[in-house]
Design an enzyme around this catalytic site. Structure first.
Site, mmCIF file in Angstrom:
data_model
loop_
_atom_site.group_PDB
_atom_site.id
_atom_site.type_symbol
_atom_site.label_atom_id
_atom_site.label_comp_id
_atom_site.label_asym_id
_atom_site.label_seq_id
_atom_site.Cartn_x
_atom_site.Cartn_y
_atom_site.Cartn_z
ATOM 1 N N ASP A 11 0.851 -1.189 0.000
ATOM 2 C CA ASP A 11 0.000 0.000 0.000
ATOM 3 C C ASP A 11 0.888 1.241 0.000
ATOM 4 O O ASP A 11 1.618 1.499 0.963
ATOM 5 C CB ASP A 11 -0.896 -0.024 1.246
ATOM 6 C CG ASP A 11 -1.998 1.022 1.192
ATOM 7 O OD1 ASP A 11 -2.072 1.753 0.192
ATOM 8 O OD2 ASP A 11 -2.778 1.111 2.156
ATOM 9 N N ASP A 105 -2.830 2.505 -6.062
ATOM 10 C CA ASP A 105 -1.817 2.578 -5.012
ATOM 11 C C ASP A 105 -1.730 1.340 -4.126
ATOM 12 O O ASP A 105 -1.044 1.376 -3.098
ATOM 13 C CB ASP A 105 -2.061 3.811 -4.134
ATOM 14 C CG ASP A 105 -3.413 3.783 -3.439
ATOM 15 O OD1 ASP A 105 -4.278 2.986 -3.855
ATOM 16 O OD2 ASP A 105 -3.601 4.548 -2.483
ATOM 17 N N GLU A 106 -2.377 0.249 -4.479
ATOM 18 C CA GLU A 106 -2.256 -0.949 -3.649
ATOM 19 C C GLU A 106 -2.454 -2.210 -4.484
ATOM 20 O O GLU A 106 -3.160 -2.207 -5.494
ATOM 21 C CB GLU A 106 -3.235 -0.926 -2.476
ATOM 22 C CG GLU A 106 -4.690 -0.885 -2.859
ATOM 23 C CD GLU A 106 -5.618 -0.964 -1.659
ATOM 24 O OE1 GLU A 106 -5.299 -1.696 -0.693
ATOM 25 O OE2 GLU A 106 -6.670 -0.300 -1.688
#
Length: 448
Positions: A11, A105-106
């Site tokens: 993350d 983003d993850e």
């Protein structure tokens, strides 16, 4: 269940804000808020410096400004976030061929697919640290937090425990004890309503949840939800990491600066949205059977109406026709502040005869005066936007208004730079055009 902690959840920390701080040296170490900057804007990401003042994602920008008035409030640059995300995902895929992106983003990374087995906690800790270093190098300095465990549930929860820039590896066999002291809302699917029902039964922590048998949970929250919660409470999660997630729907929505009660104007907006949704379907070589219209009223109540066709379509006229009919059946008294159009029940084939050429198509309506918040309706300059000037070089918009635009000239590779103000129509000041991508699609990926 796996015998070793071979699933990673990676993350990126405060991703949008971190990219802005990377590219704008004067903002490093200072509060930064990325999101809608209008009257009804919503925070997408807040830097850790802004979070100290209580600013959070999904908070209204107005409330964020009241809590942290000295922060930099910037409009998102999705093209830049997307390219940074691609560089980060490439590092994950260099580690394992099996990566499941959840958003920009993850992502989950399956170490077993890379031929790594019999992994100890120390092994995984070292792998995670090496990956974080690779991500920092590839992204220009961004940090990531990594969780690792025997399941996706454990890895995802673990990644949130040592932010920013941390690594948490949960040893095999300790999963139930790891979860026990946490609030029950840490379990996926336990939102405010379910938490309230569980609280009435005396369940506030996962340890409380572990004490209930499946029958009691089913009585409290229903069969499907109760069975899932019973398994998750003891970390019985065998969901695999999958590299390609099936697209379930394609949708677009806009929030308006003022509530709209004009049906003809709303119909015109819905038609524009329907055409954009259809364009995205065609680009992805998909079609869909179910058209949905979403409305959020002046009092923030949200309603959805759907209609299912006889067969799938990607024809903008069909989508627009159905959306218009659904909107006509909606109560708009008091005004609508948000409108959305979506298509779901997707397939990879088309039903050709849903719309005949002889059927009348309404004339397009001029939308020049539609007061929508979305970036496509913005004109001129907005804070955070990239610009260039022949004398001063590259920089970003610091502020704009009253016929002027103020620019700070700096980049990721320079020190904090000078501030200069220009007339908004200065021919020497130019916008920097990044590679074109679909902003709405990127925004949806980031919220997933």
């Amino acid at each position: 269940m796996r015998a070793d902690p071979s699933i990673l959840h990676v993350d990126l920390d405060a991703f949008f804000a971190a990219v802005e701080q990377r590219d704008k040296p004067s903002l490093r170490g200072k509060p930064v808020v990325v999101g809608g900057i209008g009257l009804r804007g919503v925070v997408s990401t807040a830097s850790y410096e802004a979070r100290k003042y209580g600013v959070r994602s999904a908070m209204s920008t107005a409330e964020a400004r009241s809590r942290c008035p000295h922060a930099a409030y910037l409009s998102p640059r999705f093209e830049v976030y997307r390219s940074t995300s691609q560089a980060v995902m490439a590092q994950m895929r260099a580690l394992s061929p099996l990566v499941e992106p959840l958003s920009l983003d993850e992502a989950f990374v399956d170490l077993s697919a890379a031929g790594l087995h019999d992994l100890t906690v120390d092994d995984v800790q070292a792998i995670a640290n090496d990956l974080k270093d690779a991500i920092k190098d590839a992204s220009g300095g961004l940090t990531a937090s990594v969780g690792a465990g025997t399941s996706k549930l454990i890895a995802k929860i673990a990644s949130d425990l040592d932010k920013p820039d941390g690594v948490v590896v949960v040893p095999p066999g300790t999963e139930a004890d790891f979860l026990a002291p946490m609030q029950v809302t840490v379990i996926p699917g336990v939102g405010p309503a379910t938490a309230q029902r569980l609280s009435m039964a005396g369940v506030r922590t996962v340890a409380d949840l572990q004490q209930l048998d499946a029958d009691e949970l089913i009585r409290q929250v229903g069969t499907a939800h109760g069975s899932s919660l019973h398994r998750m409470a003891v970390a019985a999660d065998d969901r695999p990491v999958v590299s390609d997630r099936e697209t379930k729907s394609v949708s677009i929505e806009d929030t308006f600066e003022t509530d709209i009660i004009d049906r003809s104007l709303l119909a015109a907006i819905s038609e524009r949205m329907a055409h954009r949704v259809a364009e995205r379907l065609q680009k992805a070589q998909l079609s869909g059977r179910t058209v949905t219209v979403k409305t959020r009223m002046h009092d923030f109540t949200t309603h959805t109406r759907s209609s299912t066709l006889a067969g799938p379509t990607d024809d903008p006229r069909v989508v627009a026709r159905v959306a218009r009919r659904l909107l006509e059946d909606s109560d708009i008294s008091g005004g609508i502040r948000l409108l959305g159009v979506g298509v779901s029940s997707l397939a990879d084939w088309i039903q050709d005869d849903l719309f005949t050429e002889s059927e009348a198509v309404e004339a397009a309506v001029d939308l020049a005066d539609v007061p929508v918040r979305s970036r496509e309706r913005q004109t001129g300059y907005y804070p955070g936007q990239d610009v260039t000037h022949p004398a001063y070089g590259d920089g970003w918009v610091w502020g704009a208004g009253r016929g002027r635009v103020t620019v700070r000239f700096e980049t990721a590779a320079t020190p904090a730079g000078p501030i200069r103000t220009f007339a908004v129509d200065d021919p020497k000041l130019k916008l920097i055009q990044h590679a074109s991508i679909d902003d709405e699609q990127s925004a949806a990926e980031a919220d997933r």
